[in-house]
Motif scaffolding. Structure first.
Motif, PDB file in Angstrom:
ATOM      1  N   TRP A  73     -23.795   5.511 -24.888  1.00 48.49           N
ATOM      2  CA  TRP A  73     -25.167   6.000 -25.083  1.00 48.49           C
ATOM      3  C   TRP A  73     -25.414   7.322 -24.359  1.00 48.49           C
ATOM      4  O   TRP A  73     -26.093   8.209 -24.873  1.00 48.49           O
ATOM      5  CB  TRP A  73     -26.172   4.954 -24.593  1.00 48.49           C
ATOM      6  N   CYS A  74     -24.864   7.470 -23.173  1.00 47.87           N
ATOM      7  CA  CYS A  74     -25.213   8.653 -22.378  1.00 47.87           C
ATOM      8  C   CYS A  74     -24.464   9.918 -22.796  1.00 47.87           C
ATOM      9  O   CYS A  74     -24.842  11.012 -22.365  1.00 47.87           O
ATOM     10  CB  CYS A  74     -25.025   8.375 -20.892  1.00 47.87           C
ATOM     11  N   LEU A  75     -23.462   9.819 -23.659  1.00 48.19           N
ATOM     12  CA  LEU A  75     -22.744  11.011 -24.101  1.00 48.19           C
ATOM     13  C   LEU A  75     -23.675  12.040 -24.726  1.00 48.19           C
ATOM     14  O   LEU A  75     -24.555  11.697 -25.522  1.00 48.19           O
ATOM     15  CB  LEU A  75     -21.657  10.640 -25.109  1.00 48.19           C
ATOM     16  N   ARG A  76     -23.485  13.278 -24.347  1.00 50.30           N
ATOM     17  CA  ARG A  76     -24.231  14.435 -24.857  1.00 50.30           C
ATOM     18  C   ARG A  76     -25.714  14.434 -24.460  1.00 50.30           C
ATOM     19  O   ARG A  76     -26.492  15.215 -24.973  1.00 50.30           O
ATOM     20  CB  ARG A  76     -24.070  14.584 -26.380  1.00 50.30           C
ATOM     21  N   ARG A  77     -26.108  13.558 -23.578  1.00 46.26           N
ATOM     22  CA  ARG A  77     -27.514  13.524 -23.148  1.00 46.26           C
ATOM     23  C   ARG A  77     -27.730  14.429 -21.942  1.00 46.26           C
ATOM     24  O   ARG A  77     -26.836  14.646 -21.140  1.00 46.26           O
ATOM     25  CB  ARG A  77     -27.932  12.104 -22.815  1.00 46.26           C
ATOM     26  N   GLN A  78     -28.965  14.915 -21.814  1.00 45.32           N
ATOM     27  CA  GLN A  78     -29.362  15.749 -20.694  1.00 45.32           C
ATOM     28  C   GLN A  78     -29.943  14.884 -19.582  1.00 45.32           C
ATOM     29  O   GLN A  78     -30.280  13.710 -19.799  1.00 45.32           O
ATOM     30  CB  GLN A  78     -30.387  16.782 -21.135  1.00 45.32           C
TER      31      GLN A  78
END
Length: 125
Positions: free
Chosen positions: A79-84
């Motif tokens: 889920w946290c991939l590519r998140r800011q």
């Protein structure tokens, strides 16, 4: 063993069996780590995130506990991939619980994910 003898929800069982993104990232520049757990249940969840250009470029997890704990770690690392940063602190815990069909008596498994992400986000400030 591919059967699900205790009747876990299908997605929990899949993530538990496959454990995508399991492991650790090599520590170094841009790698942040956080860990959370429960003393009573002896559950542990660790998340490593590599931050590049203000976003999570890679992530891995380690978990010790029940299939829900391990499934939460796998889901969270994906889920946290590519998140800011701002997105990390705002984990949709209700979405996580609904997606993995986490029952009330296992809610602490989802809350560990929230604790880990808040700790990662705090390191980014």
């Amino acid at each position: 063993m591919t059967e699900n003898p205790l009747g876990y929800p299908a997605e929990v069982w899949r993530l538990f069996r496959e454990t995508p993104r399991a492991g650790r990232l090599e520590s170094g520049s841009g790698v942040l780590s956080a860990e959370a757990g429960t003393a009573a249940g002896r559950l542990r969840l660790r998340l490593d995130c590599r931050i590049e250009r203000g976003r999570v470029a890679d992530s891995r997890f380690l978990a010790h506990g029940c299939p829900y704990t391990i499934a939460v770690g796998a889901w969270l690392a994906g889920w946290c991939l590519r998140r800011q940063q701002i997105e990390l602190a705002a984990l949709p815990i209700t979405e996580l619980r609904a997606m993995l069909e986490i029952p009330e008596d296992r809610a602490h498994c989802g809350l560990m994910a929230q604790d880990v992400l808040r700790a990662i986000a705090a390191q980014l400030t």
